[in-house]
Design an enzyme around this catalytic site. Structure first.
Site, short mmCIF file in Angstrom:
data_model
loop_
_atom_site.label_atom_id
_atom_site.label_comp_id
_atom_site.label_asym_id
_atom_site.label_seq_id
_atom_site.Cartn_x
_atom_site.Cartn_y
_atom_site.Cartn_z
N CYS A 287 -79.83 -108.10 11.55
CA CYS A 287 -79.13 -108.19 12.67
C CYS A 287 -79.00 -106.65 13.27
O CYS A 287 -78.34 -106.27 14.16
CB CYS A 287 -77.70 -108.45 12.59
N CYS B 126 -65.07 -111.17 34.07
CA CYS B 126 -64.07 -110.73 32.91
C CYS B 126 -63.35 -109.73 33.23
O CYS B 126 -63.72 -108.57 33.54
CB CYS B 126 -65.09 -110.57 31.59
#
Ligand code: SAH
Length: 381
Positions: free
Chosen positions: A336, A4
């Site tokens: 989370c 990336c």
């Protein structure tokens, strides 16, 4: 391994330099470290294809020194916009639509917003896609309600992307790092999209929370249901319920479900979702989950199973004390934020609950985040 170009600067994917297996192992070790002595973790469940999983894509709009529009992400810990054209974890169609919008700005004479001067119109674009239904929402976040040639812009965008099912203008005139403002106007379509999870249909609006990785969300919810052990007779609480997903899935195997959520848009979606799924044994309330459970507990109400799925900052002692007072046999904690999970599990242990087991579910491949489900059972009778 995939490359990336903005790997280091973006800061979104901390683990792009690892193989997927290494990454799952790292996440497992991390959970084991944080939950040591609190909750046994044996696995982090990975994805078969961990690329382009995000169904919600956000791009911030700005311009370069020459005044050409750019879109992308804020460079880590800054307000400098890093141009991004495609991303390995975002939905490819969403990235394509954002690229189209960027390309249309000049001919429509739409200026991107400048945070320093306050000039310009377009601040952000948000794209949400229902993977199971194919529906796509585009949210154009503008600094002011005045959007010249708005209808032609939407028409041209739809011509290039007929797959878009709804377009919304959201107005955010404030000097804030929040993406969305309070006011919105539907420019095309029904103003929301739908998706299917665990066989139930869900309505998603611009501002309500919906899990960003639907493939792994099904895995997560299946684990949560397994831990809950519902038989059809239970009274269930779904706290921090968002648009009601966990509660509606659970309602098929429970006597009665009560959901509570702070965000009014999400509650409105939850009520409609229950109706659309013909779940008539579930009701939703808007408010702080802690306040709400305190009231329920004070009224002497009981529950057999409590699902709790708080934001990253975790739950509160106020909420957990009230949940424990309602005497559920099981608490299923979906988290989370593993550090706040560790903190909250320790508190629930003091309130008469034993942490039985937990499992990690990789909802956010290539990033440092990991989701966890933990099961607690009552030991004081
Ligand atoms: N269970 C849902 C949503 C989880 S995200 C799902 O799986 O999709 C956490 C949710 O908690 C968000 O919808 C957020 O709006 C809500 N929330 C945050 N603080 C809250 C509070 N104090 N009381 C109730 N809900 C809250």
């Amino acid at each position: 391994m995939k490359q990336c170009p903005v790997f280091k600067k973006c800061g979104g994917c901390q683990y792009l330099n690892l193989t997927y297996e290494e990454q799952l192992e790292k996440k497992k070790k991390e959970l084991q470290r944080l939950l040591k002595g609190t909750c046994p973790i044996h696995e982090v469940i990975g994805m078969e294809n961990p690329w382009h999983y995000r169904n919600k894509v956000h791009a911030v709009f700005s311009h370069d020194r020459k005044g050409n529009p750019i879109s992308g992400v804020y460079q880590e810990n800054s307000h400098i916009v890093l141009p991004v054209e495609s991303c390995l974890i975002e939905d490819e169609k969403a990235d394509e639509i954002i690229g189209t919008i960027r390309g249309m700005l000049k001919s429509f004479k739409i200026r991107t917003y400048d945070e320093d001067t306050g000039y310009g119109l377009l601040r952000h674009v948000l794209v949400k896609r229902g993977f199971a239904t194919g529906e796509i929402m585009v949210v154009l976040v503008t600094a002011s309600p005045v959007f010249p040639s708005r209808n032609n812009f939407v028409k041209a965008l739809r011509q290039k992307h007929p797959e878009i099912t709804t377009v919304i203008q959201n107005i955010n005139g404030r000097d804030t790092s929040m993406v969305l403002g309070d006011r919105e106007q539907v420019l095309y379509g029904k103003g929301y999209i739908e998706d299917i999870l665990c066989g139930c249909r869900f309505r998603i609006s611009a501002r309500s929370f919906y899990q960003v990785n639907p493939v792994q969300t099904e895995v997560l919810y299946a684990k949560a249901m397994e831990y809950a052990g519902l038989t059809g007779k239970e009274t269930v609480i779904d706290a921090y319920c968002g648009i009601g997903t966990i509660g509606i899935v659970a309602s098929r195997r429970a006597k009665q479900v009560t959901g509570v959520e702070l965000n009014p848009d999400a509650v409105r979606d939850a009520v409609r979702n229950a109706r659309a799924n013909k779940a008539d044994n579930i009701r939703f309330f808007q408010g702080d989950a802690g306040d709400f459970l305190q009231k329920m507990a004070a009224n002497g109400e009981k529950a057999d199973v409590v699902f709790m799925d708080p934001p990253r900052s975790g739950s509160t002692e106020r909420f957990m004390a009230a949940a424990a007072a309602m005497g559920p046999e099981r608490i299923v904690y979906v988290s989370c934020g593993p550090d706040t999970l560790a903190r909250d599990l320790k508190y629930l242990r003091k309130k008469g609950y034993r942490v039985e087991k937990g499992v990690g579910v990789d909802l956010f491949p290539w990033t440092g985040h990991v989701e966890t489900v933990a099961l607690l059972t009552r030991y004081i009778v």
